[in-house]
Design a protein around this motif. Structure first.
Motif, PDB file in Angstrom:
ATOM      1  N   SER A 113      13.462  38.896  35.991  1.00  0.00           N
ATOM      2  CA  SER A 113      14.272  39.932  36.621  1.00  0.00           C
ATOM      3  C   SER A 113      15.752  39.624  36.512  1.00  0.00           C
ATOM      4  CB  SER A 113      13.872  40.090  38.095  1.00  0.00           C
ATOM      5  OG  SER A 113      14.684  41.045  38.738  1.00  0.00           O
ATOM      6  N   SER A 162      25.027  46.385  50.414  1.00  0.00           N
ATOM      7  CA  SER A 162      23.809  46.473  49.600  1.00  0.00           C
ATOM      8  C   SER A 162      23.976  45.724  48.282  1.00  0.00           C
ATOM      9  CB  SER A 162      23.448  47.934  49.342  1.00  0.00           C
ATOM     10  OG  SER A 162      24.505  48.584  48.658  1.00  0.00           O
ATOM     11  N   GLY A 217      21.656  42.689  47.331  1.00  0.00           N
ATOM     12  CA  GLY A 217      20.856  42.902  46.131  1.00  0.00           C
ATOM     13  C   GLY A 217      19.493  43.489  46.454  1.00  0.00           C
ATOM     14  N   ARG A 218      18.815  43.943  45.421  1.00  0.00           N
ATOM     15  CA  ARG A 218      17.492  44.531  45.616  1.00  0.00           C
ATOM     16  C   ARG A 218      16.527  43.477  46.150  1.00  0.00           C
ATOM     17  NH1 ARG A 218      14.596  46.771  40.371  1.00  0.00           N
ATOM     18  NH2 ARG A 218      14.664  44.525  39.967  1.00  0.00           N
ATOM     19  N   ARG A 219      15.935  43.769  47.299  1.00  0.00           N
ATOM     20  CA  ARG A 219      15.005  42.857  47.968  1.00  0.00           C
ATOM     21  C   ARG A 219      15.641  41.487  48.229  1.00  0.00           C
ATOM     22  NH1 ARG A 219       9.435  44.080  44.517  1.00  0.00           N
ATOM     23  NH2 ARG A 219       9.300  46.307  45.002  1.00  0.00           N
ATOM     24  N   GLN A 264      17.723  39.872  46.391  1.00  0.00           N
ATOM     25  CA  GLN A 264      17.751  39.035  45.196  1.00  0.00           C
ATOM     26  C   GLN A 264      19.107  38.380  44.966  1.00  0.00           C
ATOM     27  OE1 GLN A 264      17.681  40.821  41.116  1.00  0.00           O
ATOM     28  NE2 GLN A 264      15.653  39.863  41.010  1.00  0.00           N
TER      29      GLN A 264
END
Length: 578
Positions: free
Chosen positions: A248, A331, A335-337, A339
């Motif tokens: 990722s 946000s 980061g996403r989840r 990350q």
């Protein structure tokens, strides 16, 4: 391999040993020694296990000799091991030997040459097992020697088989295993596929050395860059840290030892050619390349890129850092989840907490109001005076009571008389509070000896009493987890266990020192066992680091901060997002 009998052709034994050695890639001498041991065991099964029978194969001619040995020992010989005993088939006492041999002496051996014999079915099976076992041991030893010094290298291999998600890779002179969690998600291998992997561990186990392979390890990405970037391979650019969320995203910190070379640009390459080669190998993994900085606050700011950071507050005792970001950047910073912040935390080695500027402002306003109310009630003053004290950096009544009076008198609108009066009221308040706490301690049954332990205040003594710690021995018998709180596993779940002094936020060292002082006072240990160096006092103010750029590009402090805080300008480094 079969051993049919010691009367086998001499050249046949050598050719067998040579063939096995080449096939298994081991030393020929090892195979010959295994055959000798197999023949010895077969002979012992025929003549008796107690006999000292030795087989020897000439490594040049293949000539086999089988001999039985009897050794002369002292008359009063005693076994060195409890399981050992006198063996009259392989030993003879000196007195008995002297009756037949005038030249008998302790240690002398009598050698008897045994005739050749044919192996039976049992002896053949036994010999086969011995040779097979010895050859397998030699293979394992060779494989361990081959790979033990190659930890941290990239190796190429062929997929041999896939078992329950684990991939067995043929490395040529051995096998390696890549477990499911060490492979890149969604990456599927079939038998016969060529694969490039990273050796992160080699373990000598009973069933053979385990060569542990990975494609998800941060070191794999670092080594790929060393192959693609000549400056990294030559040591001009160092990869100081790396963190990955395999498949990722990844972050990598680089440092140049040559001021004329940009480490980030060198790793990216012309039009991203170098970094894209690594990205392709990692199945499209997004890589952030940032510049390493010895100044930890600056490095933390760089690690959180592409998010902008307004302020960093570090707590070195707890290895935690609080990062304040603009509201619209929250946000992006997380980061996403989670990350981005998770990888930044792994990269820097700090536990990172993210809050927004509005949350920081709200918290500061709340703290300001709470401290104002505290001074109003404790000193019996109006709100204006209380706010002036808080603005000047006084956080507690103790700060005001024991500071030099001139520091209070220097506050705008105050004079010496006002300062003396405020400090007198502060001391009176602390005396009343101490008396209340002492009365509560006595009511709880906490002994005076507990209060006399260095580090125990009235508030701590009350908290100990409420936690059932009432005697010096009770305190001395505590563990640090019982003081600070900890976790334990019950029915497979990790649960929080509160400590008796958890609300005081004692560090691990403070808790240990408190227990040691109690044990000295109780007479359990000597004072010499106390640490030689006491803990350094806490700094008066937390370090606050600002990283907000002004209109002209220069970095400026964020408005609305404590004027007494120690301020460091951040030199933000460029971040390349692949």
């Amino acid at each position: 391999m079969a051993v049919t009998g010691i009367s086998a052709n001499r050249l046949e034994l050598l050719s067998i040993a040579d063939a096995v050695a080449r096939e298994k890639n081991i030393d020929k001498e090892v195979v010959i020694e295994a055959i000798e041991e197999a023949i010895q065991k077969g002979a012992k099964s025929r003549y008796g296990a107690h006999h000292d029978i030795r087989a020897k194969i000439d490594h040049k001619t293949g000539e086999l000799s089988l001999t039985r040995h009897v050794t002369i020992v002292e008359d009063d010989w005693q076994p060195e091991d409890e399981l050992e005993e006198f063996n009259d088939s392989a030993m003879v006492r000196l007195t008995d030997a002297s009756k037949r041999d005038p030249e008998a002496a302790v240690g002398k051996e009598y050698v008897e040459v045994l005739p050749p014999f044919e192996f039976g079915r049992v002896q053949t099976q036994m010999a086969r097992q011995v040779v097979t076992g010895k050859v397998r041991e030699a293979e394992r030893a060779n494989q361990y020697e081959e790979f033990k010094d190659r930890v941290g290298e990239i190796v190429n291999g062929t997929v041999k088989r896939v078992e329950y998600g684990n991939t067995i890779v043929d490395l040529g002179r051995g096998e390696g295993i890549m477990r499911r969690d060490q492979s890149i998600p969604r990456e599927v291998f079939n038998v016969g596929d060529r694969v490039r992997t990273y050796i992160y561990d080699v373990r000598p186990e009973a069933k053979g050395p385990q060569v542990m392979l990975s494609r998800a390890h941060p070191g794999f990405m670092a080594k790929l860059f060393a192959q693609e970037v000549p400056e990294v391979y030559d040591g001009v650019i160092e990869i100081r840290a790396a963190a990955r969320d395999a498949g990722s995203r990844a972050k990598m910190a680089v440092l140049s030892n040559d001021s004329s070379i940009d480490p980030v640009g060198a790793c990216v390459g012309m039009r991203g050619s170098r970094v894209q080669a690594v990205v392709a190998e990692l199945q499209g993994e997004k890589i952030d390349i940032i510049q390493w900085n010895d100044d930890e606050p600056t490095f933390i700011v760089n690690a959180l890129a592409p998010a902008e950071v307004a302020k960093v507050v570090m707590d070195e005792d707890a290895d935690r850092v609080e990062v304040v970001v603009p509201d619209e950047q929250l946000s992006l910073a997380i980061g996403r989840r989670g990350q981005n912040v998770r990888l930044a935390s792994q990269l820097t080695g700090w536990q990172i907490d993210i809050i927004t500027e509005s949350q920081d402002s709200e918290r500061r306003q709340k703290e300001f109001a709470e401290r104002t109310t505290l001074f109003q009630e404790a000193l019996d003053v109006d709100e204006t005076i209380a706010q002036l004290l808080v603005t000047e950096g006084f956080a507690t009544v103790e700060d005001l009571a024991f500071v030099e009076s001139y520091e209070v008198a220097e506050i705008e609108g105050f004079d010496e008389d006002t300062a003396e009066e405020l400090q007198a009221r502060a001391r009176e308040f602390l005396d009343r509070k101490a008396a209340e706490l002492d009365a509560k301690r006595v009511a709880l049954g906490v002994e005076d000896d507990v209060l006399n332990v260095p580090g125990v205040t009235g508030a701590i003594a009350v908290a100990l009493g409420e936690g059932g710690v009432k005697t010096l021995e009770d305190l001395a018998d505590l563990a640090t987890d019982e003081i600070r709180g900890g976790y334990e596993v019950k029915n497979g779940e990790r649960t929080k266990v509160p400590g008796v002094l958890e609300s005081f936020n004692l560090s691990q060292q403070d808790a240990e020192l408190l227990i040691l002082h109690a044990r000295v006072a109780a007479g359990w240990i000597d004072a010499s066992e106390l640490p030689q160096a006491e803990l350094e006092p806490e700094p008066e103010f937390e370090e606050e680091i600002f990283a907000e750029a002004g209109e002209d590009g220069a970095e400026e402090p964020v408005e609305g901060v404590d004027v007494d805080a120690e301020v460091f300008d951040e030199d933000l480094e460029p971040t390349q997002d692949a």
